[in-house]
Design an enzyme around this catalytic site. Structure first.
Site, PDB file in Angstrom:
ATOM      1  N   SER A 401       0.846  -1.186   0.000  1.00  0.00           N
ATOM      2  CA  SER A 401       0.000   0.000   0.000  1.00  0.00           C
ATOM      3  C   SER A 401       0.883   1.237   0.000  1.00  0.00           C
ATOM      4  CB  SER A 401      -0.923   0.021   1.217  1.00  0.00           C
ATOM      5  OG  SER A 401      -0.187   0.228   2.408  1.00  0.00           O
ATOM      6  N   LYS A 402       0.281   2.368  -0.248  1.00  0.00           N
ATOM      7  CA  LYS A 402       1.006   3.635  -0.173  1.00  0.00           C
ATOM      8  C   LYS A 402      -0.003   4.767  -0.012  1.00  0.00           C
ATOM      9  CE  LYS A 402       5.479   4.402  -0.281  1.00  0.00           C
ATOM     10  NZ  LYS A 402       6.468   3.522   0.362  1.00  0.00           N
ATOM     11  N   GLY A 403       0.402   5.796   0.692  1.00  0.00           N
ATOM     12  CA  GLY A 403      -0.409   6.994   0.829  1.00  0.00           C
ATOM     13  C   GLY A 403       0.381   8.205   0.385  1.00  0.00           C
ATOM     14  N   ASP A 475       7.487   7.722   5.374  1.00  0.00           N
ATOM     15  CA  ASP A 475       8.011   7.942   4.027  1.00  0.00           C
ATOM     16  C   ASP A 475       8.497   9.383   3.982  1.00  0.00           C
ATOM     17  OD1 ASP A 475       8.219   8.115   1.028  1.00  0.00           O
ATOM     18  OD2 ASP A 475       7.316   6.131   1.150  1.00  0.00           O
TER      19      ASP A 475
END
Length: 656
Positions: A401-403, A475
């Site tokens: 996943s990534k935001g 991140d």
């Protein structure tokens, strides 16, 4: 201070007399902690002298909430709590930390007109930490009317003052709720409009150039330039302004779906209304994207009955959102997509499995042009990062996943251009450190609403009984927020708050990534074992690194390695020396967490160079010229200088 007369000004008239008075607040000191909550330190001497003890107690409760949450707060209390002649009705207290450039006076007045709730008096107070509060006395109002006024004022907080939507709300053409819905829906349309349908040749030419990355990059730049004229945020705003009647109907369709009155579906009746109202094909397709947005809604905190959200999260159905889009752009359909819309930021979250892990990236923009570029590619960046994370996670149970979070452009608010101090809780610009933290907190808060639908009174019937469980890691620009995210989950009663964020401090049960160099250790071990197999000495090999000494990965890579690093590219520019960059100077930067722009140029050899992104008309030692440092940074990996035995990526923007 505002005080209204009890009766009409004229004997036979209806208009009342209103009197405004103003005093400048003077604070004993501005040297206070950002976590300070005590009114004894935050309030002016006048406030402490004139306010009654019951009033101070109510102000203190609001201040506690604001400082803890870094967001606006409103509470309604019975009028009898305050001593004085008006013991009936209710008092609405509203406060906000987001005051750089705004007092919200116009918004509060418009909320009163919109709800038709008129105060007998109200007080606007400011505090040393930048917070402002309104105490609005409503002696003849019901509790429902006071709550409605409070909710409407809170809705005003989420409206961006620079948009046409804000003007329409302030002029009473559309309700606040409709304005907030349209603000989010416009962002959806801009992100997901299938622009490639209007340039079918682009995809085929892009495919032909797959072995020529330089030409492919030029084609992409040309494509984005052409698409900017085809679809811009301004064009969507203008189109809605011409069809406000349709816009209100879009909201009602959204309301029915979001509150469970009907299943998610593409509204055929509204589609016919669009066809009837618009002659231009592109205009029709743009407006129909609002119906696609509604159709894709599975879950949202928009109608949170627990409290007015600081940002609005929308759980989208990927099968609807990406229907018909080319496989070359989106190879796989994600498990879930979230769009998070805040007043001064836009965010996405993409995951490829029900349980997935990945970081949240906060994307900063140096100016309006950079922000426009970042906005145009924001969802694609999030999708590609999550897709890459999915492949990286192939050997562990969790998917990828990534935001991403994109604050508004890095401009100071007008009233703060010459200010020596800034709002300590919300910052002086959308990209100040305090504002970055506020954006992250509102992003996580909105997603927590959707992860805890029962507690927030959110309809979740479209999810088929499945719970949303999201995880957030560090991140770019968010590594320092992991403790805050976990603590927010704990305060809100999220049962899995300890697992909500990774990379948090030891006291919260985490393992800080940068302290222990977790990613760096595994990557470097891979390198040393590879060199051992090849019989190579690490000190003799050359290395090219993206991601600089200011980041956790880049700094740890410098500290643990013993190679001859010839080039480093980070957000500030390009650092290069074919003879090897001075190791001692790199270590100094890594320990200070400074970017390559701070490298001491005297340590460079005759063929070495440091080019920052601020430089223009650059000539390199080999005679080659570049229009700007940004151009060199973004294409350095395609030049002859990017040649080494080893390449270690420790970060990088999509353009690089």
């Amino acid at each position: 201070t505002f005080i209204a007369s009890e009766g009409a000004v004229c004997q036979d008239g209806k208009e009342k007399l209103g009197i405004f008075t103003m005093e400048q607040s003077k604070f004993a000191t501005l040297q206070i902690s950002e976590d300070e909550r005590s009114l004894e330190k935050l309030a002016s001497a006048r406030f402490l002298e004139q306010k009654t003890k019951p009033a101070k107690e109510q102000y203190q409760l609001v201040m506690d909430t604001i400082v803890a949450s870094r967001r606006a707060a409103a509470r309604v209390v019975p009028g009898r709590v305050y001593p004085g002649p008006y013991l009936g009705g209710f008092v609405l207290l509203f406060g906000t930390p987001e005051t750089a450039g705004r007092t919200y006076f116009a918004e509060v007045c418009q909320a009163m007109r919109s709800t038709q709730v008129n105060p007998r008096r109200f007080y606007l107070e400011s505090f040393a930490n930048g917070v402002i509060t309104y105490a609005i006395f409503l002696p003849s109002a019901t509790e429902d009317e006071a709550q409605k006024l409070g909710q409407t004022i809170m809705y005003s907080m989420s409206l961006n003052t620079s948009s046409m939507i804000f003007s329409n709300v302030m002029q009473g053409r559309i309700p606040h709720e409709v304005g907030l819905y349209l603000s989010a829906a416009i962002r959806f349309v801009y992100a997901f409009f299938p622009k490639e349908q209007y340039a079918p040749e682009y995809m085929s030419v892009h495919k032909v150039l797959e072995h020529d990355p330089v030409s492919q990059r030029k084609l992409e730049a040309l494509y984005k330039l052409c698409m900017r004229d085809l679809l811009s945020v301004e064009r969507i705003f203008d189109l809605l302004h011409k069809h406000l009647g349709l816009a209100v109907q879009f909201f009602e369709d959204f309301r029915h779906i979001a509150t469970g009155k009907c299943a998610p579906a593409f509204n055929a009746q509204l589609e016919m209304a669009i066809d009837k109202a618009c002659m231009d094909r592109q205009d029709r397709q743009i407006l129909k994207m609002f119906l696609t947005f509604n159709e894709s809604i599975l879950l949202t905190n928009f109608f949170n009955i627990d409290e007015t959200p600081g940002a609005f999260a929308f759980r989208l159905n990927p099968a609807v959102v990406l229907k018909g889009r080319p496989k070359s752009m989106y190879p796989d359909v994600p498990f879930g997509i979230y769009l998070v819309s805040g007043r001064n930021f836009l965010g996405f979250h993409v995951r490829f499995r029900d349980v997935a892990r990945g970081g949240v990236r906060l994307v900063l923009s140096r100016n309006e042009t950079a922000h426009e570029r970042n906005l145009a590619t924001l969802f694609d960046e999030c999708y590609n990062l999550a897709f890459t994370q999915q492949m990286k996670n192939k050997d562990i149970p969790e998917g990828g996943s990534k935001g991403v979070i994109l604050p508004d452009a890095a401009l100071m608010y007008p009233s703060r251009q010459n200010a020596s101090t800034s709002n300590m809780l919300a910052g002086s610009s959308p990209q100040s450190p305090a504002s970055q933290q506020a954006c992250f907190m509102r992003y996580v808060n909105a997603l927590l609403d959707c992860m805890m639908p029962e507690q927030c009174g959110i309809f979740s019937g479209h999810m088929g009984g499945n719970k949303e469980i999201l995880f957030f890691g560090p991140d770019e620009n968010t590594a320092n927020f992991m403790d805050l995210g976990a603590d927010l989950g704990r305060i809100r009663g999220y049962p899995y708050w300890k697992a909500l964020t990774t990379g948090k401090s030891v006291k919260l049960g985490g393992v800080p990534h940068d302290t222990y160099g977790m990613t760096t250790a595994s990557v470097h071990k891979y390198v040393t074992e590879l060199l051992r197999e090849l019989g190579e000495d690490e000190s003799s090999i050359t290395k090219f690194q993206t991601g600089g000494p200011d980041g956790d990965l880049g700094s740890n890579e410098i500290l643990v390695s013993h190679d001859r690093t010839v080039a480093i590219v980070d957000g500030s520019g390009v650092l290069y020396d074919p003879e090897g960059l001075c190791r001692e100077e790199l270590v100094r930067l890594a320990k200070k967490r400074s970017m390559v722009k701070d490298f001491e140029r005297s340590f460079l050899g005759p063929n070495g160079f440091l080019v920052t992104i601020e430089e223009t008309d650059v000539t390199l030692p080999d005679g080659s010229t570049w229009k700007s440092g940004i151009d060199l940074r973004d294409t350095f990996h395609l030049t002859k200088f990017a040649s080494a035995d080893l390449f270690v990526p420790c970060g990088g923007r999509p353009n690089s």
